[in-house]
Motif scaffolding. Structure first.
Motif, short mmCIF file in Angstrom:
data_model
loop_
_atom_site.label_atom_id
_atom_site.label_comp_id
_atom_site.label_asym_id
_atom_site.label_seq_id
_atom_site.Cartn_x
_atom_site.Cartn_y
_atom_site.Cartn_z
N PHE A 91 -43.83 2.16 19.10
CA PHE A 91 -43.82 3.61 19.02
C PHE A 91 -42.57 4.21 18.37
O PHE A 91 -42.51 5.41 18.17
N ASN A 115 -52.34 9.51 9.48
CA ASN A 115 -52.13 10.50 10.54
C ASN A 115 -53.35 10.51 11.44
O ASN A 115 -54.48 10.65 10.97
N HIS A 118 -54.57 11.86 17.60
CA HIS A 118 -53.85 11.79 18.87
C HIS A 118 -52.34 12.00 18.70
O HIS A 118 -51.57 11.70 19.61
N GLY A 119 -51.92 12.54 17.54
CA GLY A 119 -50.54 12.97 17.38
C GLY A 119 -49.57 11.94 16.83
O GLY A 119 -48.37 12.16 16.85
N LEU A 120 -50.10 10.82 16.35
CA LEU A 120 -49.24 9.77 15.81
C LEU A 120 -49.63 9.44 14.37
O LEU A 120 -50.79 9.58 13.98
N GLU A 122 -49.82 6.12 12.22
CA GLU A 122 -49.88 4.69 12.53
C GLU A 122 -50.35 3.89 11.33
O GLU A 122 -51.07 4.39 10.47
N SER A 136 -45.74 3.04 14.82
CA SER A 136 -46.17 4.42 15.04
C SER A 136 -44.97 5.34 15.16
O SER A 136 -43.91 4.93 15.60
N ARG A 137 -45.20 6.58 14.79
CA ARG A 137 -44.23 7.65 15.05
C ARG A 137 -45.01 8.93 15.31
O ARG A 137 -46.17 9.05 14.92
N GLN A 138 -44.35 9.87 15.95
CA GLN A 138 -45.00 11.16 16.21
C GLN A 138 -45.18 11.90 14.88
O GLN A 138 -44.36 11.78 13.97
N THR A 140 -45.02 15.00 12.43
CA THR A 140 -44.15 16.16 12.31
C THR A 140 -45.00 17.42 12.58
O THR A 140 -46.24 17.36 12.57
N GLN A 141 -44.35 18.54 12.79
CA GLN A 141 -45.08 19.79 13.00
C GLN A 141 -45.98 20.09 11.80
O GLN A 141 -47.13 20.48 11.98
N SER A 144 -48.98 17.84 11.87
CA SER A 144 -49.88 18.24 12.95
C SER A 144 -50.71 19.46 12.57
O SER A 144 -51.87 19.57 12.95
#
Length: 147
Positions: A91, A115, A118-120, A122, A136-138, A140-141, A144
């Motif tokens: 993560f 993208n 679920h917000g990641l 991957e 994986s990483r979150q 960005t705004q 999203s």
């Protein structure tokens, strides 16, 4: 703990929580792949065993021979991929960076960095043993907002 010098008994006694032992055909090659592609640190690498650290998480690589008296190897294929159904999520690893290194290190990109709803962001990268590694990483705004 100094993973380079700790003895087997002290290392074993220090383990808590959820443990992950991954059986591989070639410990040295697997440790090199994980280090090169994902930045995972390898300690005490030998043909039989390696201690791997990802952030503050510890896991182990074992050669098949180290499980000689364990029933698990009897369930594993002698050739071909081993990891069907197992996905190891990393993560805190940028999937774009990992994917750019994977094929040159002997990996296979099963899914390009994507993208996800679920917000990641991957990717799915198979190592030579057939295990799925998912950097994986979150999102960005901005990323999203385009979902």
């Amino acid at each position: 703990m100094d993973y380079e010098t700790v003895g087997a008994a002290d290392f074993g006694a220090s383990l808590t929580g959820l443990g992950l032992n991954i059986l591989v055909r070639d410990v040295v090659a697997q440790a090199a792949f994980l280090s090169e592609v994902f930045g995972i640190k390898a300690h005490r690498v030998s043909p039989d065993f390696a201690i791997m650290t990802y952030g503050d998480q510890v896991f182990q690589l074992h050669s098949d021979g180290t499980y000689h008296s364990h029933p698990l190897p009897s369930l594993m294929p002698e050739s071909g991929p081993r990891g069907g159904g197992a996905a190891f999520h990393l993560f805190a690893t940028d999937p774009d960076v990992a994917a750019s290194k994977a094929e040159g290190a002997g990996g296979h990109i099963l899914q390009e960095p994507t993208n996800k709803p679920h917000g990641l962001r991957e990717a799915c990268i198979l190592c030579a043993n057939g295990y799925a590694w998912v950097p994986s990483r979150q999102l960005t705004q901005e990323e999203s907002n385009t979902q």
